[in-house]
Design a protein around this motif. Structure first.
Motif, PDB file in Angstrom:
ATOM      1  N   UNK A  88       0.819  -1.210   0.000  1.00  0.00           N
ATOM      2  CA  UNK A  88       0.000   0.000   0.000  1.00  0.00           C
ATOM      3  C   UNK A  88       0.857   1.266   0.000  1.00  0.00           C
ATOM      4  N   UNK A  89       0.224   2.426  -0.211  1.00  0.00           N
ATOM      5  CA  UNK A  89       0.956   3.687  -0.262  1.00  0.00           C
ATOM      6  C   UNK A  89       1.287   4.190   1.139  1.00  0.00           C
ATOM      7  N   UNK A  90       0.299   4.113   2.020  1.00  0.00           N
ATOM      8  CA  UNK A  90       0.529   4.583   3.383  1.00  0.00           C
ATOM      9  C   UNK A  90      -0.026   3.579   4.374  1.00  0.00           C
ATOM     10  N   UNK A  91       0.685   3.411   5.485  1.00  0.00           N
ATOM     11  CA  UNK A  91       0.344   2.373   6.437  1.00  0.00           C
ATOM     12  C   UNK A  91       0.565   2.916   7.838  1.00  0.00           C
ATOM     13  N   UNK A  92      -0.496   2.926   8.649  1.00  0.00           N
ATOM     14  CA  UNK A  92      -0.362   3.440   9.998  1.00  0.00           C
ATOM     15  C   UNK A  92      -0.892   2.411  10.995  1.00  0.00           C
ATOM     16  N   UNK A  93      -0.048   2.048  11.939  1.00  0.00           N
ATOM     17  CA  UNK A  93      -0.455   1.054  12.928  1.00  0.00           C
ATOM     18  C   UNK A  93      -0.429   1.694  14.309  1.00  0.00           C
ATOM     19  N   UNK A  94      -1.605   1.679  14.964  1.00  0.00           N
ATOM     20  CA  UNK A  94      -1.667   2.205  16.329  1.00  0.00           C
ATOM     21  C   UNK A  94      -2.205   1.098  17.222  1.00  0.00           C
ATOM     22  N   UNK A  95      -1.548   0.906  18.353  1.00  0.00           N
ATOM     23  CA  UNK A  95      -1.998  -0.171  19.222  1.00  0.00           C
ATOM     24  C   UNK A  95      -1.725   0.162  20.676  1.00  0.00           C
ATOM     25  N   UNK A  96      -2.693  -0.121  21.512  1.00  0.00           N
ATOM     26  CA  UNK A  96      -2.514   0.035  22.946  1.00  0.00           C
ATOM     27  C   UNK A  96      -2.751  -1.316  23.588  1.00  0.00           C
ATOM     28  N   UNK A  97      -1.798  -1.748  24.389  1.00  0.00           N
ATOM     29  CA  UNK A  97      -1.946  -3.062  25.013  1.00  0.00           C
ATOM     30  C   UNK A  97      -3.182  -3.104  25.885  1.00  0.00           C
TER      31      UNK A  97
END
Lengths: 125, 134
Positions: A102-111
């Motif tokens: 993909x062109x842009x990839x954002x991963x946000x995660x909170x345990x």
């Protein structure tokens, strides 16, 4: 989202991509990426919400997909983004492989709270 | 329950995948195929994926599994008709489909299977009575 929803969801993504005139290779990459992320969400996040939207920036059009789950979250994001790392029984190329598509990839995660992945594929990107 | 039909053609099994597979269908295909390899003593499996528009890591794993399982049952697997966009995506994703032979179309796939089996038959020079097992 359940397992049976994966194929219809992929079809919705395809409809959006076709509508904006995205080329076949980019379409295939986008749908494959969507398929990987939906699968992750079902397997690790216990299901969640997937949204599709058409966006534009300047003269460029694209499709943005957001996958949000309320699962256990990802402990070490940089480790999860490394090629070959997996906690499940898949091939371990899910996240980094998907990012390449993909062109842009954002991963946000909170345990303990969940994970949200946002991807954008530009029509010509 | 949906099912992907498997056709027996002399020594080979022929599968044409006409729909985008969901997981359960793909897993059923894997076990059905392996059971049929044994049942019919097949030496080759030909999978036509010309109508498949998406191969993700799961589907790739199923294809790889089929090839490896067939191999230890003495059958070769050829995947034919992959769309160019699918090939590009597979490689960028990092999925090289190890152990799976490929051919451009069904005709060439059949020829490839025949040549592989022919080679194996020529290699066997040891008398068969060695293999009596119990």
């Amino acid at each position: 989202m359940k397992e049976q929803d994966v194929v219809p969801y992929r079809n919705r993504v395809k409809e959006h991509a076709v509508k904006m005139g995205m080329g076949l290779v980019n379409q295939t990459k986008l749908i494959t990426a969507a398929s990987e992320l939906v699968r992750n969400m079902l397997k690790y996040g216990g299901g969640g919400i997937a949204t599709i939207e058409t966006i534009s920036q300047g003269r460029e059009n694209g499709v943005r997909l957001v996958f949000a789950d309320k699962g256990p979250g990802i402990k070490d994001i940089s480790l999860a983004m490394k090629d070959g790392f997996t906690t499940g029984r898949s091939l371990g190329l899910g996240l980094p492989g998907t990012k390449r598509l993909v062109s842009e990839f954002l991963l946000e995660s909170t345990e303990g709270k969940g994970t949200t992945v946002t991807i954008i594929k530009w029509k010509n990107g | 329950m949906d099912k992907i039909p498997i056709l027996k053609m002399s020594d080979f099994l022929l599968v044409t995948i006409q729909v985008d597979l969901y997981d359960q269908l793909a897993e059923n295909l894997e076990s059905d195929l392996i059971n049929m390899v044994k049942k019919y003593n097949s030496h080759g499996v030909l999978i036509d994926i010309s109508a498949v528009s998406i191969i993700d890591s799961f589907m790739g794993r199923i294809l790889g599994n089929i090839a490896m399982m067939s191999k230890i049952l003495d059958a070769e697997t050829v995947v034919v008709g992959m769309q160019p966009a699918v090939a590009i995506t597979l490689i960028e994703l990092g999925l090289p489909l190890k152990g799976v032979h490929s051919a451009l179309n069904v005709e060439k796939g059949m020829a490839l299977l025949r040549s592989k089996i022919h080679n194996i038959e020529q290699d066997i020079s040891i008398p068969a009575d060695d293999s009596s097992t119990e």
